[in-house]
Design an enzyme around this catalytic site. Structure first.
Site, PDB file in Angstrom:
ATOM      1  N   HIS A   1      55.532  74.480  63.501  1.00  0.00           N
ATOM      2  CA  HIS A   1      55.696  73.145  62.711  1.00  0.00           C
ATOM      3  C   HIS A   1      55.493  71.950  63.588  1.00  0.00           C
ATOM      4  CE1 HIS A   1      59.395  74.643  64.929  1.00  0.00           C
ATOM      5  NE2 HIS A   1      59.543  73.174  65.225  1.00  0.00           N
TER       6      HIS A   1
ATOM      7  N   HIS B   1      56.480  67.848  64.255  1.00  0.00           N
ATOM      8  CA  HIS B   1      57.693  67.015  63.988  1.00  0.00           C
ATOM      9  C   HIS B   1      56.782  65.603  63.927  1.00  0.00           C
ATOM     10  CE1 HIS B   1      61.231  69.237  65.579  1.00  0.00           C
ATOM     11  NE2 HIS B   1      60.137  69.941  66.314  1.00  0.00           N
TER      12      HIS B   1
HETATM   13  P1  AMP Z   1      62.046  73.091  67.241  1.00  0.00           P
HETATM   14  O1  AMP Z   1      62.830  72.972  68.481  1.00  0.00           O
HETATM   15  O2  AMP Z   1      60.643  72.494  67.648  1.00  0.00           O
HETATM   16  O3  AMP Z   1      61.901  74.699  66.710  1.00  0.00           O
HETATM   17  O4  AMP Z   1      62.536  72.540  66.069  1.00  0.00           O
HETATM   18  C1  AMP Z   1      63.259  73.017  64.776  1.00  0.00           C
HETATM   19  C2  AMP Z   1      63.637  71.665  64.156  1.00  0.00           C
HETATM   20  O5  AMP Z   1      64.176  72.405  62.787  1.00  0.00           O
HETATM   21  C3  AMP Z   1      64.998  71.063  64.442  1.00  0.00           C
HETATM   22  O6  AMP Z   1      64.718  69.741  64.611  1.00  0.00           O
HETATM   23  C4  AMP Z   1      65.819  71.468  63.823  1.00  0.00           C
HETATM   24  O7  AMP Z   1      66.776  70.708  63.267  1.00  0.00           O
HETATM   25  C5  AMP Z   1      65.090  71.725  62.326  1.00  0.00           C
HETATM   26  N1  AMP Z   1      65.662  72.291  61.028  1.00  0.00           N
HETATM   27  C6  AMP Z   1      66.362  73.681  61.533  1.00  0.00           C
HETATM   28  N2  AMP Z   1      66.881  74.313  60.139  1.00  0.00           N
HETATM   29  C7  AMP Z   1      66.515  73.235  59.322  1.00  0.00           C
HETATM   30  C8  AMP Z   1      66.759  73.157  57.770  1.00  0.00           C
HETATM   31  N3  AMP Z   1      67.477  74.015  57.137  1.00  0.00           N
HETATM   32  N4  AMP Z   1      66.123  72.116  57.442  1.00  0.00           N
HETATM   33  C9  AMP Z   1      65.499  71.189  57.989  1.00  0.00           C
HETATM   34  N5  AMP Z   1      65.170  71.104  59.342  1.00  0.00           N
HETATM   35  C10 AMP Z   1      65.754  72.381  59.898  1.00  0.00           C
END
Ligand code: AMP
Length: 136
Positions: A98, A100
């Protein structure tokens, strides 16, 4: 291991979906750094940039550009960060790739300044050699 993003893609759990096509989905981060923080996620599972199909990664970048343009146009963002955490050491928590896209505003202090290490000219040259050798 549970893949929360696949559940969103498959509509097993809800999300605020901003954009979707055959290859990617983009939805609001549930714990935003700033309001409008959006995740761009490939529909086909891969872990991160290291194992991603370059064509899908290119499409993710194009989608991130559109999201950022919408954040500027509709949320008044003055800048944005495109953040990609790769691997546990890189801060990745969800092991489905993903990007951001985080809208930024002057003096919002959303991210701390990164730390730096000492690196001599010799070390710079040595590291450059190692990396450049495998680039072509
Ligand atoms: P990372 O640390 O780059 O793996 O980021 C994962 C991101 O996913 C974090 O910013 C979380 O807040 C986000 N996240 C986790 N679960 C969900 C969800 N159900 N809907 C939207 N965002 C999510």
């Amino acid at each position: 291991m549970e893949n929360i993003f696949l559940k969103i893609i498959n509509r097993e759990i809800p999300a605020h979906i901003v954009y979707e096509d055959d290859l990617v989905i983009a939805f609001l981060d549930i714990m935003p750094v700033n309001k409008g923080h959006t995740l761009v996620v490939p529909k086909k599972h891969f872990v991160n940039i290291l194992d991603g199909d370059p064509d899908i990664l290119a499409h993710m970048i194009k989608t991130a550009q559109k999201i950022a343009q919408a954040q500027v146009k509709k949320l008044g963002a003055e800048g944005f960060n495109l953040v990609v955490n790769n691997g546990v050491a890189g801060g990745q928590e969800v092991m489905h790739a993903h990007f951001h896209v985080v809208p930024r505003y002057t003096n919002d202090n959303a991210y701390p300044k990164p730390s730096h290490v000492e690196c001599s000219k010799e070390e710079l040259a040595e590291i450059k050699e190692k990396l450049a050798k495998v680039m072509s």
